[in-house]
Design an enzyme around this catalytic site. Structure first.
Site, PDB file in Angstrom:
ATOM      1  N   GLU A 232      52.383   5.510  72.090  1.00 37.40           N
ATOM      2  CA  GLU A 232      51.381   5.357  73.496  1.00 37.40           C
ATOM      3  C   GLU A 232      52.176   5.351  74.556  1.00 37.40           C
ATOM      4  O   GLU A 232      51.725   4.435  74.933  1.00 37.40           O
ATOM      5  CB  GLU A 232      50.098   4.543  73.105  1.00 37.40           C
ATOM      6  N   GLU A 375      44.986   7.299  65.777  1.00 31.80           N
ATOM      7  CA  GLU A 375      43.959   6.118  65.908  1.00 31.80           C
ATOM      8  C   GLU A 375      42.826   6.311  66.400  1.00 31.80           C
ATOM      9  O   GLU A 375      42.761   7.006  66.869  1.00 31.80           O
ATOM     10  CB  GLU A 375      45.065   4.797  66.533  1.00 31.80           C
TER      11      GLU A 375
END
Length: 444
Positions: A232, A375
């Site tokens: 991320e 995710e």
């Protein structure tokens, strides 16, 4: 938009405030007083087999395009807060081995029985998040301790042995700072100004060195092993986003992603053909289909309908993380947008859900760009009657996961062993069996 702004602010607050045992944010890190000291890298290491030794009988997928590959995947599970755990507190300075890292945030050492159970339950993909910096040497070689590579390979082999897809990445190597501590190293922007050319060059060198070593170790593994460049990517120290900061970070992130692609493609074995996952800023392109934040445009050439990075093999998959609809899955209970039930009549539920699906369809799947939801998850909560919200999360899975699957997007559920726990890794039992079953069914 107001909902997105509040969501991002709360996500950042959660990320920096929770402990492993009370983890309420995906991939969140425990608070404490970190150290930048690193373990000495091992010199004498056992020889590794030149090729994986897995004796599995699986279909040959070497001919599949990336879109065909992701459409063949079903339910996935994250080995979260395990190999991606890292130190940020004084008592944690004495890590001696990768297995010490696995247990750092309260999860047990990963076992074959654990992965076997995942497979037997109907999941066909395991994502292995890995934080490398603790076991990485200094410049210019940035040598990864062989013990770390060995341990990662052991777990990859268990997944591959089961005939499953395996996703391997660079996870929490991001630069973080606060108070008197700092840790990690990868960032996209300086504290209050863009990174210098020299700083960018050093970051690109380190990033490239890591992927050279990772891809070399796993070069003979077939296309069931997928590499994900960055988890991320974001700049945690940046207080205000502007059009200029978005453009600067997007440009540098694309340079890093291109380095990742070029590095793997230049490797031996299967690496010239391996499917690779690339990630936009914070693994999200925002919640605005009109792209007012500039995040979609920084990652995709909207007019051409193509990614801003290129691959000679045309085997790129986009990795997105959307914990949505936020009002249901992670919003604090005192938020005006919080909904304890998965109710589509609640605007913060239906609006966010529809925006995610619309963005993915409009900018990705309609343009032939494959996506994996790397995710997602919904927090466990107690309802007003004291009962678990598992039934509501089952409704969420049936709607959100199946909605993504209809777009050809497989979902990999986040499991951190904490607030997002799904598997009891000690007992080898689902903590919420109805939810686990719903995830598997919705992903078919």
């Amino acid at each position: 938009m107001r909902i997105k702004t509040i969501s991002l602010m709360l996500a950042i607050l959660l990320l920096t405030a929770c402990t492993p045992a009370e983890n309420t944010s995906p991939g969140a890190e425990p608070e404490g007083e970190p150290t930048m000291n690193q373990l000495p890298t091992g010199e004498a290491t056992p020889e590794q087999p030149a090729k994986p030794s897995y004796p599995r009988d699986v279909p040959d997928i070497s001919h599949l395009t990336s879109m065909e590959l992701v459409r063949s995947m079903t339910a996935g599970w994250n080995l979260g807060n395990t190999l991606d755990a890292h130190w940020r507190a004084a008592p944690w300075k004495n890590l001696q081995s990768p297995k010490d890292q696995e247990t750092l945030w309260g999860n047990p050492v990963t076992t074959r029985a654990m992965i076997d159970f995942i497979r037997e339950s109907g999941f066909d993909t395991v994502r292995i998040p890995v934080t490398w910096y603790i076991f990485t040497g200094s410049a210019p070689d940035y040598h990864i301790d062989e013990r770390m590579l060995d341990r990662v390979q052991e777990i990859v082999d268990i997944v591959i042995d089961n005939g499953m897809f395996c996703i391997l990445n660079i996870h929490h190597d991001d630069y973080l700072t606060g108070g008197s501590w700092e840790n990690g190293w990868l960032r996209l922007y300086g504290d209050d100004e863009p990174l210098s050319l020299d700083e960018k060059a050093e970051l690109r060198l380190r990033f490239t060195r890591l992927w050279e070593q990772i891809s070399d170790r796993f070069q003979e593994y077939d296309e069931y092993l997928i590499f994900e460049g960055i988890n991320e990517p974001m700049t945690s120290t940046l207080q205000k986003q502007t059009v200029e900061t978005w453009a600067e970070q997007s440009a540098f992130l694309n340079e890093l992603l291109q380095d990742f692609i070029d590095t793997v493609r230049a490797g031996g074995g299967v690496n010239p053909d391996r499917h690779l996952m690339v990630t936009p800023y914070y693994a999200s392109v925002g919640m605005d289909v009109n792209d007012k934040e500039g995040r979609i445009a920084g990652f995709i050439d909207i007019e051409a309908g193509t990614l801003r990075v290129s691959d000679p093999r045309d085997r790129l998959i986009v990795s997105l993380h959307y914990y949505e609809p936020w009002g249901f899955v992670t919003a604090p209970s005192d938020s005006p947008y919080f909904s304890p039930v998965f109710d589509l009549s609640v605007s913060s539920v239906s609006w966010n859900l529809n925006q995610v699906l619309s963005i993915i369809e409009t900018y990705f799947t309609k343009n032939g760009i494959p996506v994996i939801m790397g995710e997602t998850g919904a927090l466990h909560r107690e309802m007003e009657n004291g009962q678990s919200n598992e039934a509501e999360r089952v409704k969420w899975a049936e709607m959100y996961v199946s909605g993504l699957k209809k777009l050809g997007v497989p979902v990999i559920i986040w499991d951190d062993g904490g607030a997002f726990e799904l598997l009891d890794r000690q007992a080898l039992a689902w903590v919420y069996p109805d939810l686990a079953a719903a995830l598997v069914e919705a992903a078919k």
